[in-house]
Design an enzyme around this catalytic site. Structure first.
Site, PDB file in Angstrom:
ATOM      1  N   LYS A 108      47.898  38.912  30.116  1.00 29.48           N
ATOM      2  CA  LYS A 108      46.604  39.314  30.685  1.00 29.48           C
ATOM      3  C   LYS A 108      46.109  38.253  31.659  1.00 29.48           C
ATOM      4  CE  LYS A 108      42.162  38.995  29.649  1.00 29.48           C
ATOM      5  NZ  LYS A 108      41.676  39.207  31.020  1.00 29.48           N
ATOM      6  N   GLY A 141      42.158  28.578  28.986  1.00 23.28           N
ATOM      7  CA  GLY A 141      40.804  29.025  29.318  1.00 23.28           C
ATOM      8  C   GLY A 141      39.778  28.085  28.703  1.00 23.28           C
ATOM      9  N   THR A 145      36.950  26.331  26.172  1.00 25.49           N
ATOM     10  CA  THR A 145      37.042  25.856  24.790  1.00 25.49           C
ATOM     11  C   THR A 145      36.406  26.846  23.807  1.00 25.49           C
ATOM     12  OG1 THR A 145      37.254  23.558  25.423  1.00 25.49           O
ATOM     13  CG2 THR A 145      36.334  23.956  23.245  1.00 25.49           C
ATOM     14  N   THR A 158      36.218  30.108  24.065  1.00 27.78           N
ATOM     15  CA  THR A 158      37.137  31.242  23.875  1.00 27.78           C
ATOM     16  C   THR A 158      38.291  30.797  22.976  1.00 27.78           C
ATOM     17  OG1 THR A 158      36.644  31.808  26.183  1.00 27.78           O
ATOM     18  CG2 THR A 158      38.367  33.079  25.101  1.00 27.78           C
ATOM     19  N   GLU A 163      45.254  25.748  25.751  1.00 27.87           N
ATOM     20  CA  GLU A 163      44.993  24.783  26.838  1.00 27.87           C
ATOM     21  C   GLU A 163      43.559  25.005  27.279  1.00 27.87           C
ATOM     22  OE1 GLU A 163      47.135  22.561  27.820  1.00 27.87           O
ATOM     23  OE2 GLU A 163      48.903  23.306  26.778  1.00 27.87           O
ATOM     24  N   CYS A 196      41.443  22.259  35.643  1.00 29.83           N
ATOM     25  CA  CYS A 196      41.110  21.664  34.343  1.00 29.83           C
ATOM     26  C   CYS A 196      41.314  20.157  34.322  1.00 29.83           C
ATOM     27  CB  CYS A 196      41.945  22.315  33.249  1.00 29.83           C
ATOM     28  SG  CYS A 196      43.707  22.192  33.589  1.00 29.83           S
ATOM     29  N   GLU A 229      31.622  20.359  30.154  1.00 31.28           N
ATOM     30  CA  GLU A 229      32.416  20.705  31.327  1.00 31.28           C
ATOM     31  C   GLU A 229      31.575  21.528  32.310  1.00 31.28           C
ATOM     32  OE1 GLU A 229      35.505  23.720  30.951  1.00 31.28           O
ATOM     33  OE2 GLU A 229      36.894  22.380  31.966  1.00 31.28           O
TER      34      GLU A 229
HETATM   35  P1  NAD Z   1      37.776  32.011  29.790  1.00 24.05           P
HETATM   36  O1  NAD Z   1      37.979  31.394  28.453  1.00 24.05           O
HETATM   37  O2  NAD Z   1      36.497  32.703  30.050  1.00 24.05           O
HETATM   38  O3  NAD Z   1      38.896  33.109  30.101  1.00 24.05           O
HETATM   39  C1  NAD Z   1      40.275  32.778  30.086  1.00 24.05           C
HETATM   40  C2  NAD Z   1      41.059  34.047  29.811  1.00 24.05           C
HETATM   41  O4  NAD Z   1      40.776  34.464  28.482  1.00 24.05           O
HETATM   42  C3  NAD Z   1      40.694  35.217  30.723  1.00 24.05           C
HETATM   43  O5  NAD Z   1      41.846  35.983  30.987  1.00 24.05           O
HETATM   44  C4  NAD Z   1      39.720  36.000  29.842  1.00 24.05           C
HETATM   45  O6  NAD Z   1      39.661  37.361  30.181  1.00 24.05           O
HETATM   46  C5  NAD Z   1      40.335  35.813  28.480  1.00 24.05           C
HETATM   47  N1  NAD Z   1      39.411  35.988  27.348  1.00 24.05           N
HETATM   48  C6  NAD Z   1      38.069  35.876  27.336  1.00 24.05           C
HETATM   49  N2  NAD Z   1      37.594  36.147  26.093  1.00 24.05           N
HETATM   50  C7  NAD Z   1      38.677  36.408  25.325  1.00 24.05           C
HETATM   51  C8  NAD Z   1      38.848  36.735  23.949  1.00 24.05           C
HETATM   52  N3  NAD Z   1      37.823  36.873  23.118  1.00 24.05           N
HETATM   53  N4  NAD Z   1      40.103  36.904  23.489  1.00 24.05           N
HETATM   54  C9  NAD Z   1      41.169  36.757  24.300  1.00 24.05           C
HETATM   55  N5  NAD Z   1      41.063  36.471  25.618  1.00 24.05           N
HETATM   56  C10 NAD Z   1      39.831  36.288  26.112  1.00 24.05           C
HETATM   57  O7  NAD Z   1      38.059  30.864  30.848  1.00 24.05           O
HETATM   58  P2  NAD Z   1      37.932  30.951  32.428  1.00 24.05           P
HETATM   59  O8  NAD Z   1      36.473  30.892  32.775  1.00 24.05           O
HETATM   60  O9  NAD Z   1      38.768  32.062  32.934  1.00 24.05           O
HETATM   61  O10 NAD Z   1      38.659  29.595  32.887  1.00 24.05           O
HETATM   62  C11 NAD Z   1      37.993  28.371  32.991  1.00 24.05           C
HETATM   63  C12 NAD Z   1      38.314  27.493  31.810  1.00 24.05           C
HETATM   64  O11 NAD Z   1      39.725  27.339  31.694  1.00 24.05           O
HETATM   65  C13 NAD Z   1      37.765  26.101  31.963  1.00 24.05           C
HETATM   66  O12 NAD Z   1      37.179  25.713  30.764  1.00 24.05           O
HETATM   67  C14 NAD Z   1      38.992  25.259  32.244  1.00 24.05           C
HETATM   68  O13 NAD Z   1      38.900  23.915  31.856  1.00 24.05           O
HETATM   69  C15 NAD Z   1      40.025  25.982  31.442  1.00 24.05           C
HETATM   70  N6  NAD Z   1      41.371  25.656  31.923  1.00 24.05           N
HETATM   71  C16 NAD Z   1      42.157  24.848  31.142  1.00 24.05           C
HETATM   72  C17 NAD Z   1      43.429  24.489  31.590  1.00 24.05           C
HETATM   73  C18 NAD Z   1      44.329  23.599  30.746  1.00 24.05           C
HETATM   74  O14 NAD Z   1      45.509  23.559  31.029  1.00 24.05           O
HETATM   75  N7  NAD Z   1      43.813  22.900  29.754  1.00 24.05           N
HETATM   76  C19 NAD Z   1      43.892  24.970  32.811  1.00 24.05           C
HETATM   77  C20 NAD Z   1      43.057  25.783  33.564  1.00 24.05           C
HETATM   78  C21 NAD Z   1      41.797  26.136  33.111  1.00 24.05           C
END
Ligand code: NAD
Length: 483
Positions: free
Chosen positions: A172, A225, A227, A229, A247, A281, A384
């Site tokens: 997804k 994504g 923290t 989530t 991650e 990130c 963040e």
């Molecule tokens: P997010 O957690 O909102 O969404 C990430 C993904 O998870 C999306 O595809 C979203 O649709 C899905 N999602 C949301 N709720 C869900 C649920 N209940 N169950 C399963 N999937 C769900 O994050 P975002 O806003 O898309 O991304 C930004 C975040 O990602 C920032 O916090 C950033 O630090 C983090 N990030 C971390 C890394 C790493 O490698 N550590 C890399 C890139 C981004």
């Protein structure tokens, strides 16, 4: 207008799906739409992926690697189109997508295609008693959930090792940036990936993402994504004993010691703060500078930050495009307002750029922003922001720098700038961070472990860590006759 017609990547779905708009953050215009999947679509995708698993997992490593290389070829052949989609969908400068992120998506596939052909198994000689060896078997259907900041780069970072090791995938992409994942699934079909092996389901996190996590036939979940989530996913998956790689977010320190070569360091430090609008990130968001050099550092840093060109991502000269969405810009602006309310002073930025080219005048832009005068314990230095906002603090001793660097709930990435190698080793060993770069940032080799500690995540991706994550070791011991 880009009309994505299939709901699930490798199978063409038609029907009454509802659709969601895709908005170009540089212009605020709707540039297309994608279907919105639901839990039933995930169930169908998992059923198809489960059916495809015996054949794909039974294919030779040579055959699997050949398909992944063919897919990498297809990405490279379509690099310009993918880069254009990525830039229009996410807002990143076209040059960044074309020269770094899309090539890296192809490199992810090539790396794991080669890795499975080079792998040695484990063998233990038990002397006169017998022998032991370990079979590593793919785990079944892997759920791969990725964010919006580096869409195809991170999507393939998960999918490549999952497929290489013989798993089938239900993936997804973020609903905020669905376009390159859709094109990728089309290219995968044409590159010879058998039907059902990769199933890209478009849709929202709380429906499609949640169902992937909850589905009893998806034993492996890799998620990148936020923290919060990640916390929900961990809580939901734990009772089913799923294997998880999370991650998550970061609040990354950049430590500038008194002997740092400021002139040489500055371009990388500026990039570490503002590349992709700070929406990476591993971007640094807290700069800690030895007080002896803080004046010199600020003078040069502000000069370089002010020279960053914020504007049309399609312009080759642009350094920073818009933030990914109007909502996200609202959040980042609220974080800047909170920083000022906490007593921070704006050294530069903080607002929307006053002059923008006509084509992008309605885009979701924000100036690169530097704040000073904030204590480590305030919310600005704890939470963040994930945008082009950094704070600068002074320190007197290296012990104080390390303590401050570690004083958040996160532990993803750090960079240390010094000419004293002994000091670099000592400080790096004490930093609570999954990844520490010395005199560099994002110097990456795909063999090295990638990931964070504390609230930045669980597990590591990359190299052997990824190959282990997607496989189940089975230890087999054979006694010698008569032992
Ligand atoms: P997010 O957690 O909102 O969404 C990430 C993904 O998870 C999306 O595809 C979203 O649709 C899905 N999602 C949301 N709720 C869900 C649920 N209940 N169950 C399963 N999937 C769900 O994050 P975002 O806003 O898309 O991304 C930004 C975040 O990602 C920032 O916090 C950033 O630090 C983090 N990030 C971390 C890394 C790493 O490698 N550590 C890399 C890139 C981004």
């Amino acid at each position: 207008m880009i009309q994505v017609t299939s709901l699930i990547g490798t199978m063409q779905t038609v029907g009454d799906e509802s659709r969601m708009p895709v908005v170009d953050p540089a212009t605020a215009e709707e540039i297309g739409s994608v279907p919105v999947g639901d839990a039933a679509d995930v169930d169908r995708a998992v059923a198809i992926a489960s059916e495809a698993f015996p054949v794909w997992s039974g294919a030779s490593t040579h055959d699997r690697a050949a398909v992944l290389h063919a897919l990498a070829d297809a990405i490279e052949a379509n690099r310009d189109e993918l880069a254009d989609l990525e830039s229009r969908d996410q807002g990143k400068p076209l040059s960044l997508a074309r020269d770094l992120e899309i090539p890296r998506a192809a490199a992810n596939l090539r790396f794991f295609a080669d890795a499975i052909r080079q792998e040695n198994g484990d063998f233990f000689d038990l002397g006169s008693q017998g022998i032991n060896y370990t079979l590593r078997r793919p785990r079944g259907v892997a759920g791969c959930i990725s964010p919006w900041n580096l869409p195809l780069y991170l999507f393939t970072w998960k999918i490549a090792p999952a497929l290489a090791t013989g798993n089938t995938v239900v993936a997804k992409p973020s609903e905020v940036t669905p376009l390159s994942a859709h094109r990728f699934s089309e290219l995968a079909s044409r590159a010879g990936l058998p039907p059902g092996v990769l199933n890209v389901v478009q849709g929202r996190g709380d429906t499609v993402g949640a169902r992937i996590v909850e589905h009893p036939d998806v034993p492996t979940i890799t998620f990148t994504g936020g923290t919060s989530t990640g916390e929900w996913i961990a809580r939901t998956a734990a009772p089913m004993f799923k294997r998880l790689s999370l991650e998550l977010g970061g609040k990354n320190p950049i430590i500038v010691c008194e002997d740092a070569d400021l002139e040489a360091a500055m371009p990388t430090i500026v990039r570490a703060c503002f590349q992709n609008q700070g929406e990476i990130c591993t971007c640094g968001s807290r700069i800690l500078v030895h007080r002896e050099r803080i004046k010199a550092f600020m003078a040069r840093f502000l000069e370089c930050v002010s020279a960053l060109k914020v504007g049309d991502p399609l312009d080759e000269e642009t350094d920073m495009g818009p933030l990914v969405s109007a909502d996200h810009r609202d959040k980042v602006e609220a974080a800047v307002a909170r920083a000022v309310a906490e007593g921070g002073t704006l050294a530069c930025g903080g607002g929307r750029p006053s002059t923008l080219p006509d084509r992008v005048r309605d885009g979701f832009f924000l100036e690169p922003t530097v704040l000073m005068g904030l204590d480590q314990s305030c919310a600005t230095n704890q939470e963040e922001i994930f945008g082009p906002v950094v704070t600068v603090q002074g320190f007197d001793t290296h012990g104080e720098a390390v303590t401050r660097a570690n004083a958040t709930g996160y532990g993803l990435a750090c960079s240390i700038w010094t000419r004293d190698l002994d000091r670099a080793h000592r400080m790096a060993a004490r930093i609570e961070s999954g990844m520490t770069w010395v005199n560099s940032w994002m110097l990456r080799d795909l063999r090295t472990p990638f990931g964070g500690m504390k609230h930045s995540g669980v597990g590591r991706e990359g190299g052997a860590e990824a190959l282990r994550f997607f496989t189940e070791p089975r230890s087999i011991t054979i006694a010698h006759a008569g032992s």
